[in-house]
Design a protein around this motif. Structure first.
Motif, PDB file in Angstrom:
ATOM      1  N   ASN A   1      28.876  70.757   2.276  1.00  0.00           N
ATOM      2  CA  ASN A   1      28.300  71.465   1.430  1.00  0.00           C
ATOM      3  C   ASN A   1      27.736  70.495   0.199  1.00  0.00           C
ATOM      4  N   ILE A   2      26.296  69.785  -0.354  1.00  0.00           N
ATOM      5  CA  ILE A   2      26.142  68.036  -1.143  1.00  0.00           C
ATOM      6  C   ILE A   2      25.666  69.020  -2.166  1.00  0.00           C
ATOM      7  N   GLY A   3      26.427  68.426  -3.399  1.00  0.00           N
ATOM      8  CA  GLY A   3      25.976  68.358  -5.103  1.00  0.00           C
ATOM      9  C   GLY A   3      24.914  67.442  -5.110  1.00  0.00           C
ATOM     10  N   ILE A   4      24.149  67.392  -5.802  1.00  0.00           N
ATOM     11  CA  ILE A   4      23.369  66.868  -6.506  1.00  0.00           C
ATOM     12  C   ILE A   4      23.456  66.145  -7.988  1.00  0.00           C
ATOM     13  N   VAL A   5      23.923  65.054  -8.575  1.00  0.00           N
ATOM     14  CA  VAL A   5      24.020  64.577  -9.734  1.00  0.00           C
ATOM     15  C   VAL A   5      23.309  64.229  -9.737  1.00  0.00           C
ATOM     16  N   GLY A   6      22.363  64.122 -11.368  1.00  0.00           N
ATOM     17  CA  GLY A   6      20.963  62.949 -10.764  1.00  0.00           C
ATOM     18  C   GLY A   6      19.604  64.298 -10.680  1.00  0.00           C
ATOM     19  N   CYS A   7      18.980  64.461 -11.985  1.00  0.00           N
ATOM     20  CA  CYS A   7      17.735  65.301 -11.342  1.00  0.00           C
ATOM     21  C   CYS A   7      16.418  64.058 -12.166  1.00  0.00           C
ATOM     22  N   GLY A   8      16.081  63.214 -11.683  1.00  0.00           N
ATOM     23  CA  GLY A   8      15.396  62.340 -12.344  1.00  0.00           C
ATOM     24  C   GLY A   8      14.337  62.349 -11.097  1.00  0.00           C
ATOM     25  N   ASN A   9      13.395  61.544 -11.204  1.00  0.00           N
ATOM     26  CA  ASN A   9      12.345  61.527 -10.446  1.00  0.00           C
ATOM     27  C   ASN A   9      12.371  60.846  -9.022  1.00  0.00           C
ATOM     28  N   VAL A  10      13.488  60.715  -8.356  1.00  0.00           N
ATOM     29  CA  VAL A  10      13.807  59.889  -6.866  1.00  0.00           C
ATOM     30  C   VAL A  10      14.534  61.762  -6.169  1.00  0.00           C
ATOM     31  N   SER A  11      14.553  62.517  -7.020  1.00  0.00           N
ATOM     32  CA  SER A  11      15.158  63.427  -5.821  1.00  0.00           C
ATOM     33  C   SER A  11      14.318  64.468  -5.548  1.00  0.00           C
ATOM     34  N   ASP A  12      13.302  64.854  -6.351  1.00  0.00           N
ATOM     35  CA  ASP A  12      12.622  65.864  -4.843  1.00  0.00           C
ATOM     36  C   ASP A  12      12.298  65.710  -4.125  1.00  0.00           C
TER      37      ASP A  12
ATOM     38  N   ALA B   1      21.173  69.216 -19.311  1.00  0.00           N
ATOM     39  CA  ALA B   1      20.786  70.330 -18.471  1.00  0.00           C
ATOM     40  C   ALA B   1      19.258  70.805 -18.766  1.00  0.00           C
ATOM     41  N   GLU B   2      18.114  71.266 -19.161  1.00  0.00           N
ATOM     42  CA  GLU B   2      17.673  72.350 -19.399  1.00  0.00           C
ATOM     43  C   GLU B   2      16.651  71.233 -17.308  1.00  0.00           C
ATOM     44  N   ARG B   3      16.277  69.864 -17.815  1.00  0.00           N
ATOM     45  CA  ARG B   3      15.888  68.998 -16.825  1.00  0.00           C
ATOM     46  C   ARG B   3      16.819  69.479 -15.801  1.00  0.00           C
ATOM     47  N   ALA B   4      18.430  69.908 -15.370  1.00  0.00           N
ATOM     48  CA  ALA B   4      19.208  70.426 -14.119  1.00  0.00           C
ATOM     49  C   ALA B   4      18.088  71.115 -13.744  1.00  0.00           C
ATOM     50  N   ARG B   5      17.707  72.670 -14.859  1.00  0.00           N
ATOM     51  CA  ARG B   5      18.007  74.154 -14.491  1.00  0.00           C
ATOM     52  C   ARG B   5      16.568  74.104 -13.914  1.00  0.00           C
ATOM     53  N   ALA B   6      15.865  73.483 -14.619  1.00  0.00           N
ATOM     54  CA  ALA B   6      14.623  73.285 -13.997  1.00  0.00           C
ATOM     55  C   ALA B   6      14.413  72.740 -12.468  1.00  0.00           C
ATOM     56  N   LYS B   7      14.910  71.943 -12.270  1.00  0.00           N
ATOM     57  CA  LYS B   7      15.313  71.635 -11.068  1.00  0.00           C
ATOM     58  C   LYS B   7      16.070  71.532  -9.846  1.00  0.00           C
ATOM     59  N   ALA B   8      16.407  72.952 -10.009  1.00  0.00           N
ATOM     60  CA  ALA B   8      17.399  73.763  -9.509  1.00  0.00           C
ATOM     61  C   ALA B   8      16.039  75.040  -8.896  1.00  0.00           C
ATOM     62  N   GLU B   9      15.690  75.368 -10.409  1.00  0.00           N
ATOM     63  CA  GLU B   9      14.818  76.412 -10.482  1.00  0.00           C
ATOM     64  C   GLU B   9      13.732  76.136  -9.112  1.00  0.00           C
TER      65      GLU B   9
ATOM     66  N   ALA C   1      23.114  74.989 -11.583  1.00  0.00           N
ATOM     67  CA  ALA C   1      22.628  74.613 -11.712  1.00  0.00           C
ATOM     68  C   ALA C   1      23.918  74.204 -12.848  1.00  0.00           C
ATOM     69  N   CYS C   2      24.766  73.011 -13.289  1.00  0.00           N
ATOM     70  CA  CYS C   2      25.828  72.649 -13.483  1.00  0.00           C
ATOM     71  C   CYS C   2      26.024  71.386 -14.182  1.00  0.00           C
ATOM     72  N   THR C   3      27.195  70.869 -15.047  1.00  0.00           N
ATOM     73  CA  THR C   3      27.325  70.063 -15.686  1.00  0.00           C
ATOM     74  C   THR C   3      28.223  69.069 -14.418  1.00  0.00           C
ATOM     75  N   MET C   4      28.105  68.084 -15.454  1.00  0.00           N
ATOM     76  CA  MET C   4      28.960  66.808 -13.719  1.00  0.00           C
ATOM     77  C   MET C   4      30.353  67.215 -13.976  1.00  0.00           C
ATOM     78  N   ASP C   5      30.842  66.958 -15.226  1.00  0.00           N
ATOM     79  CA  ASP C   5      32.428  67.565 -14.139  1.00  0.00           C
ATOM     80  C   ASP C   5      32.639  69.063 -14.100  1.00  0.00           C
ATOM     81  N   GLU C   6      31.321  70.435 -13.975  1.00  0.00           N
ATOM     82  CA  GLU C   6      31.511  71.675 -12.763  1.00  0.00           C
ATOM     83  C   GLU C   6      30.984  70.981 -11.790  1.00  0.00           C
ATOM     84  N   LEU C   7      30.594  70.255 -11.554  1.00  0.00           N
ATOM     85  CA  LEU C   7      30.204  69.740  -9.953  1.00  0.00           C
ATOM     86  C   LEU C   7      31.185  68.673  -9.409  1.00  0.00           C
ATOM     87  N   VAL C   8      31.877  68.332  -9.739  1.00  0.00           N
ATOM     88  CA  VAL C   8      32.858  67.535  -9.159  1.00  0.00           C
ATOM     89  C   VAL C   8      34.174  68.313  -8.996  1.00  0.00           C
TER      90      VAL C   8
END
Length: 364
Positions: A2-13, A35-43, A50-57
């Motif tokens: 199970n993987i979590g991604i941190v950073g939803c910029g250009n290279v994440s797609d 947070a909105e960018r994370a939500r958009a990427k998750a959708e 989508a979550c915060t970094m602290d929630e992810l780790v």
């Protein structure tokens, strides 16, 4: 895994598109400072949440953190992930300094965790074909190599190019990992370097996106020349530049006892591989012997996950990404101090990929 991604910029797609195709991994969550960018990427990529970094780790379900944030945050985020008991895979570079990289490696070792890192392009079709040529001995053994990456920077096309001109950027830290990783994979680790470094343009102008026309102060060298001495005695030259408009130099050439190998762009997974034997009249194209010719970023993550599961070494290893970081910092130190600098770290050449694998396949 199970993987979590941190950073939803250009290279994440491309990572998110590709990771869906590997049975070895399952992307469960993504996080971003926006947070909105994370939500958009998750959708967009059908990620569960989508979550915060602290929630992810702190999520007990997540086993491996893939860190796709800008270089200046690589260390802090990787450190949090390791402290929370997660394996971590960083985009390049591993960190901004040798001391930061060593701290990550030591912490991972103390906790029985693994560190991995980009680039994984050396695992693709063209560079694996090159590796097979060298390992086969068809043109002898390597005696020297040269590598060139010259352009006029990324500000003409990148919408947010400022970090390319900060510490941890510039052509050496941004593009150097592709070229140095390729050389290490093909020839082996580097034991000593010398270098020169300069910046021809004190500022750059953003040429695309919302920041078009804005000025960027250059805070890192933008033209670097280096001499490399490999651990087994081979000589190398490396030139990295954001100060050059046009050139006709090759990406990489490896000079062997019985001929020369022409290596395509190590920032890509495919490209034309050519050899010319010592008595050859012309260059000969070598057909691809390995899979993963398309943009396969994320391959190193999937390989790392499978390797953790089976107990074998992973190819895009922390040891190699740390060695490349050590070499890059040593080059800048050599340029600043006007001397040769010994590179203390070493790493093994990663194992060759099996031949003719289809996308999504990973060996045990």
């Amino acid at each position: 895994m199970n993987i979590g991604i941190v950073g939803c910029g250009n290279v994440s797609d491309v990572y998110l598109q590709n990771l869906k195709r590997f049975d070895a991994v399952s992307v469960r969550a993504c996080a971003d400072v926006d947070a909105e960018r994370a939500r958009a990427k998750a959708e967009h990529h059908a990620i569960a949440r989508a979550c915060t970094m602290d929630e992810l780790v702190t999520d007990p379900e997540i086993q491996l953190i893939v860190n796709l944030t800008p270089p200046k945050t690589h260390f802090d985020i990787a450190l949090k992930a390791l402290e929370a008991g997660k394996h971590v895979y960083n985009e390049k570079p591993l960190a901004l300094t040798r001391d930061e990289g060593r701290r990550l490696m030591d912490l991972a070792a103390s906790k029985g965790l693994r560190v991995g890192g980009a680039p994984d392009t050396f695992m693709g079709s063209s560079l694996q074909t090159c590796r097979k040529v060298i390992d086969s001995g068809v043109i002898g053994v390597p005696v020297a190599a040269s590598a060139f990456m010259l352009c006029h920077g990324h500000e003409s096309w990148h919408p947010n190019p400022g970090f390319f001109y900060e510490a941890g950027g510039g052509p050496l830290f941004d593009m150097g990992p592709y070229y140095l990783t390729a050389l290490v994979s093909l020839i082996g680790p580097i034991r000593r370097v010398a270098g020169s470094a300069s910046s021809a343009f004190p500022e750059r102008t953003v040429g695309a996106g919302e920041k078009q026309g804005q000025k960027i102060a250059v805070q890192t060298p933008t033209h670097i020349g280096a001499l490399l001495e490999f651990a087994e005695g081979q000589a190398g030259t490396l030139t990295m530049s954001f100060d050059v408009w046009h050139h006709q130099l090759p990406c990489i050439e490896v000079y062997c006892t019985d001929g020369t190998l022409s290596v395509p762009d190590p920032n890509m997974f495919d490209g034309e591989v050519r050899v010319r034997a010592s008595n050859g009249k012309t260059w000969r194209k070598i057909g691809s012997t390995h899979g993963y010719a398309e943009n396969s970023r994320g391959l190193g993550v999937a390989d790392m996950a499978r390797a953790i599961d089976t107990g074998r070494p992973h190819r895009a290893s922390g040891e190699m990404t740390f060695h490349v970081l050590d070499v890059m910092q040593s080059i800048l130190e050599a340029a600043r101090e006007g001397r040769h600098v010994d590179v203390a770290s070493r790493c093994a050449r990663p194992a060759r990929m099996p031949q003719e694998m289809e996308f999504g396949q990973i060996d045990d």
